[in-house]
Design a protein around this motif. Structure first.
Motif, mmCIF file in Angstrom:
data_model
loop_
_atom_site.group_PDB
_atom_site.id
_atom_site.type_symbol
_atom_site.label_atom_id
_atom_site.label_comp_id
_atom_site.label_asym_id
_atom_site.label_seq_id
_atom_site.Cartn_x
_atom_site.Cartn_y
_atom_site.Cartn_z
ATOM 1 N N GLU A 118 6.035 2.257 11.560
ATOM 2 C CA GLU A 118 6.192 1.383 12.728
ATOM 3 C C GLU A 118 7.650 1.254 13.154
ATOM 4 N N THR A 153 -0.856 15.179 6.286
ATOM 5 C CA THR A 153 -0.741 14.602 4.941
ATOM 6 C C THR A 153 0.069 15.519 4.029
ATOM 7 N N MET A 173 0.842 -1.183 0.000
ATOM 8 C CA MET A 173 0.000 0.000 0.000
ATOM 9 C C MET A 173 0.890 1.250 0.000
ATOM 10 N N ASP A 174 0.474 2.257 -0.735
ATOM 11 C CA ASP A 174 1.165 3.536 -0.805
ATOM 12 C C ASP A 174 1.266 4.138 0.609
ATOM 13 N N PRO A 175 2.435 4.692 0.982
ATOM 14 C CA PRO A 175 2.591 5.222 2.345
ATOM 15 C C PRO A 175 1.622 6.361 2.674
ATOM 16 N N GLN A 186 -3.211 8.183 5.593
ATOM 17 C CA GLN A 186 -4.584 8.676 5.639
ATOM 18 C C GLN A 186 -5.508 7.707 6.364
ATOM 19 N N ARG A 187 -5.305 6.416 6.164
ATOM 20 C CA ARG A 187 -6.114 5.413 6.877
ATOM 21 C C ARG A 187 -5.869 5.485 8.375
ATOM 22 N N CYS A 188 -4.618 5.636 8.758
ATOM 23 C CA CYS A 188 -4.292 5.743 10.180
ATOM 24 C C CYS A 188 -4.872 7.023 10.776
ATOM 25 N N VAL A 209 2.856 4.845 10.907
ATOM 26 C CA VAL A 209 2.790 4.288 9.549
ATOM 27 C C VAL A 209 3.974 3.363 9.274
ATOM 28 N N GLU A 265 -1.448 6.677 1.436
ATOM 29 C CA GLU A 265 -2.745 6.030 1.675
ATOM 30 C C GLU A 265 -2.788 5.427 3.072
ATOM 31 N N LYS A 266 -1.699 4.780 3.460
ATOM 32 C CA LYS A 266 -1.642 4.185 4.796
ATOM 33 C C LYS A 266 -1.717 5.276 5.861
#
Length: 141
Positions: A81, A25, A1-3, A8-10, A79, A5-6
């Motif tokens: 980790e 962002t 997954m694009d960083p 934004q999900r987080c 993101v 996008e990840k």
């Protein structure tokens, strides 16, 4: 997954304000474009150099650099980790924004400069009612 996008999900699940999420962002997009590395290759030294660049080359104010630091820290920890070390990348000290407050004498002096009595009455009413924000806006106009 694009960083991004990840990220934004987080952020969606973080409970942070929408403005903060948008700011993070934006800042992470700029950071990733600037350092031009794969996300798994980013080190704390890269981040430190980037923040130094913002402060001393681009001459960003301390508050702005700290806001970039916060965004990057979130990205790095949540993101990517990876472990963040505060001692390696501390908050910049010395950012104490001054409140926009006038002394009582300054307010009275300003009000007395008004050309019409109605303006003076309005401004004294605003000031004595605690509507200092509106008074400040009026003074800036």
């Amino acid at each position: 997954m694009d960083p991004i996008e990840k990220l934004q999900r987080c952020l969606e699940m973080s409970g942070l304000k929408e403005e903060t999420c948008q700011g993070y962002t934006y800042k992470i997009n700029i950071f990733l474009r600037t350092i031009n590395k794969e996300t798994n290759e980013i080190t704390l030294d890269d981040i430190l150099e980037y923040l130094r660049h913002l402060r001393y080359v681009k001459e960003y104010c301390i508050g702005t650099v700290n806001s970039y630091r916060n965004a990057i820290k979130y990205f790095y920890e949540v993101v990517l980790e990876k472990q963040w070390i505060n001692k390696k990348i501390p908050h910049l000290k010395g950012y104490n924004p001054l409140p926009s407050v006038l002394s009582k004498e300054e307010v009275i002096e300003f009000i007395e400069l008004m050309p019409k009595e109605i303006y003076k009455v309005m401004l004294y009413t605003m000031y004595s009612s605690g509507l200092r924000a509106f008074l400040l806006l009026f003074m800036l106009c």
